[in-house]
Write a protein that holds these residues in place. Structure first.
Motif, PDB file in Angstrom:
ATOM      1  N   ASP A 148     -24.030 -30.209  41.163  1.00  0.00           N
ATOM      2  CA  ASP A 148     -23.834 -31.650  41.097  1.00  0.00           C
ATOM      3  C   ASP A 148     -24.825 -32.402  41.976  1.00  0.00           C
ATOM      4  OD1 ASP A 148     -21.725 -31.386  39.348  1.00  0.00           O
ATOM      5  OD2 ASP A 148     -20.221 -31.283  40.927  1.00  0.00           O
TER       6      ASP A 148
ATOM      7  N   TYR B 291     -23.182 -41.303  31.010  1.00  0.00           N
ATOM      8  CA  TYR B 291     -23.675 -42.281  31.974  1.00  0.00           C
ATOM      9  C   TYR B 291     -25.210 -42.177  32.041  1.00  0.00           C
ATOM     10  CZ  TYR B 291     -18.774 -42.107  33.449  1.00  0.00           C
ATOM     11  OH  TYR B 291     -17.394 -42.132  33.472  1.00  0.00           O
TER      12      TYR B 291
ATOM     13  N   GLU C 170     -27.089 -42.091  35.413  1.00  0.00           N
ATOM     14  CA  GLU C 170     -26.845 -40.912  36.245  1.00  0.00           C
ATOM     15  C   GLU C 170     -27.174 -39.605  35.531  1.00  0.00           C
ATOM     16  OE1 GLU C 170     -22.889 -41.057  38.039  1.00  0.00           O
ATOM     17  OE2 GLU C 170     -22.791 -43.176  37.518  1.00  0.00           O
TER      18      GLU C 170
ATOM     19  N   ARG D  38     -25.393 -38.122  33.350  1.00  0.00           N
ATOM     20  CA  ARG D  38     -24.150 -37.382  33.583  1.00  0.00           C
ATOM     21  C   ARG D  38     -23.219 -37.569  32.399  1.00  0.00           C
ATOM     22  NH1 ARG D  38     -19.282 -38.530  36.457  1.00  0.00           N
ATOM     23  NH2 ARG D  38     -19.992 -40.667  36.835  1.00  0.00           N
TER      24      ARG D  38
ATOM     25  N   THR E 254     -19.095 -36.642  30.969  1.00  0.00           N
ATOM     26  CA  THR E 254     -17.765 -36.123  31.225  1.00  0.00           C
ATOM     27  C   THR E 254     -17.002 -35.983  29.914  1.00  0.00           C
ATOM     28  OG1 THR E 254     -16.776 -38.324  31.548  1.00  0.00           O
ATOM     29  CG2 THR E 254     -17.671 -37.208  33.498  1.00  0.00           C
ATOM     30  N   ARG E 255     -16.078 -35.054  29.886  1.00  0.00           N
ATOM     31  CA  ARG E 255     -15.167 -34.871  28.749  1.00  0.00           C
ATOM     32  C   ARG E 255     -13.754 -34.905  29.292  1.00  0.00           C
ATOM     33  NH1 ARG E 255     -13.692 -31.733  24.070  1.00  0.00           N
ATOM     34  NH2 ARG E 255     -11.807 -32.856  23.464  1.00  0.00           N
TER      35      ARG E 255
ATOM     36  N   ASN F 166     -13.584 -34.712  33.007  1.00  0.00           N
ATOM     37  CA  ASN F 166     -14.165 -33.532  33.644  1.00  0.00           C
ATOM     38  C   ASN F 166     -15.673 -33.484  33.422  1.00  0.00           C
ATOM     39  OD1 ASN F 166     -11.579 -32.446  34.464  1.00  0.00           O
ATOM     40  ND2 ASN F 166     -11.259 -31.874  32.320  1.00  0.00           N
ATOM     41  N   GLU F 167     -16.407 -33.124  34.469  1.00  0.00           N
ATOM     42  CA  GLU F 167     -17.861 -33.048  34.379  1.00  0.00           C
ATOM     43  C   GLU F 167     -18.285 -31.966  33.387  1.00  0.00           C
ATOM     44  OE1 GLU F 167     -20.227 -34.857  35.875  1.00  0.00           O
ATOM     45  OE2 GLU F 167     -18.846 -36.119  37.019  1.00  0.00           O
ATOM     46  N   VAL F 168     -19.305 -32.290  32.587  1.00  0.00           N
ATOM     47  CA  VAL F 168     -19.886 -31.334  31.651  1.00  0.00           C
ATOM     48  C   VAL F 168     -21.341 -31.121  32.052  1.00  0.00           C
ATOM     49  CG1 VAL F 168     -20.418 -30.806  29.250  1.00  0.00           C
ATOM     50  CG2 VAL F 168     -18.370 -32.146  29.805  1.00  0.00           C
ATOM     51  N   ASN F 169     -21.703 -29.903  32.397  1.00  0.00           N
ATOM     52  CA  ASN F 169     -23.079 -29.605  32.805  1.00  0.00           C
ATOM     53  C   ASN F 169     -23.950 -29.341  31.580  1.00  0.00           C
ATOM     54  OD1 ASN F 169     -22.747 -29.749  35.654  1.00  0.00           O
ATOM     55  ND2 ASN F 169     -21.722 -27.763  35.606  1.00  0.00           N
TER      56      ASN F 169
ATOM     57  N   TYR G  20     -28.559 -32.861  26.956  1.00  0.00           N
ATOM     58  CA  TYR G  20     -28.224 -34.239  27.323  1.00  0.00           C
ATOM     59  C   TYR G  20     -28.928 -35.234  26.405  1.00  0.00           C
ATOM     60  CZ  TYR G  20     -28.084 -38.625  29.856  1.00  0.00           C
ATOM     61  OH  TYR G  20     -27.911 -39.956  30.173  1.00  0.00           O
TER      62      TYR G  20
END
Length: 241
Positions: free
Chosen positions: A56, A154, A157, A159, A161-162, A165-168, A174
């Protein structure tokens, strides 16, 4: 070696991984002169040490990576960085110039591939292009947050989320998702996705798109075998929603 040029308050952070002293120093000097903050290492193990932290908290905005390194190879560095969940863009800089070498490099997680010998202007241009794609040095102003059901992207950023929860995601994953969410219902052909995400000079196979779509589905879909977000339009390509 780490250099912070005075010309920028918050310069992009680049890691150069190259075992040839002359090439490493030349690249580092050229990038520093362009206003980047440059850290340089000579081995794959040195690169791995830079990615021991939390995914992160990205330690770099871009990695320039040689493949033929002593000890841990550049390909293994790529695999490690992606397996740990880091989305840092990776530009491979290598003397390996066959199509197979390029495809393998891109498949294991690289975002672009530059063959030695190369011109410094092209190297800098490739770096800036990758940074633009990930939004690191863009200046177009604030970008709107994109939402679709439980998925939130986002742009400022880089970034996703699902359901909170963060999704890498890798930079390519991306960028694919961003394009899909910016153009819901639009059908994208594989060729158009390659052009928009990988660039018009990409020399790999269109199946690269299918691989990245599969990875995206595995990270976003409740049941990747029966997707509800990224849909296949047979005979044409893919669409979102």
């Amino acid at each position: 070696m780490a250099v912070s040029p005075p010309s920028q308050a918050n310069p992009a952070r680049l890691l150069v991984v190259e075992d040839d002293d002359t090439i490493r120093e030349t690249i580092s000097e050229a990038l520093t002169n362009e206003g980047f903050q440059v850290d340089a290492v000579a081995t794959g193990n040195g690169a791995l040490e830079r990615f021991k932290g939390n995914p992160d908290q990205q330690p770099f905005d871009l990695v320039l990576l040689d493949l033929m390194l002593p000890g841990v190879s550049g390909l293994d560095v790529c695999r490690y960085v992606r397996r740990r969940g880091f989305s840092t863009p990776i530009l491979v800089v290598s003397a390996r110039d066959t199509e197979t070498d390029r495809v393998v490099g891109l498949e294991v997680g690289a975002d672009d591939y530059l063959i030695k010998p190369f011109g410094m202007r092209e190297l800098v241009a490739r770096c800036r292009a990758l940074l633009r794609r990930t939004g690191r040095n863009g200046d177009a102003g604030a970008k709107q947050v994109l939402r679709h059901e439980g998925i939130t992207l986002y742009p400022e950023e880089c970034r996703v989320t699902r359901d909170g929860n963060e999704v890498n995601l890798s930079p390519k994953e991306y960028r694919l998702l961003e394009m899909f969410m910016q153009n819901p219902k639009r059908v994208w052909s594989r060729d158009k996705l390659l052009e928009r995400v990988w660039g018009i000079d990409f020399m790999g196979d269109s199946k690269t798109v299918d691989v990245h779509i599969r990875w995206l589905r595995e990270k976003l879909e409740t049941n990747p075998s029966a997707p509800v977000f990224i849909l296949t339009v047979r005979g044409f390509g893919y669409r979102f929603g």
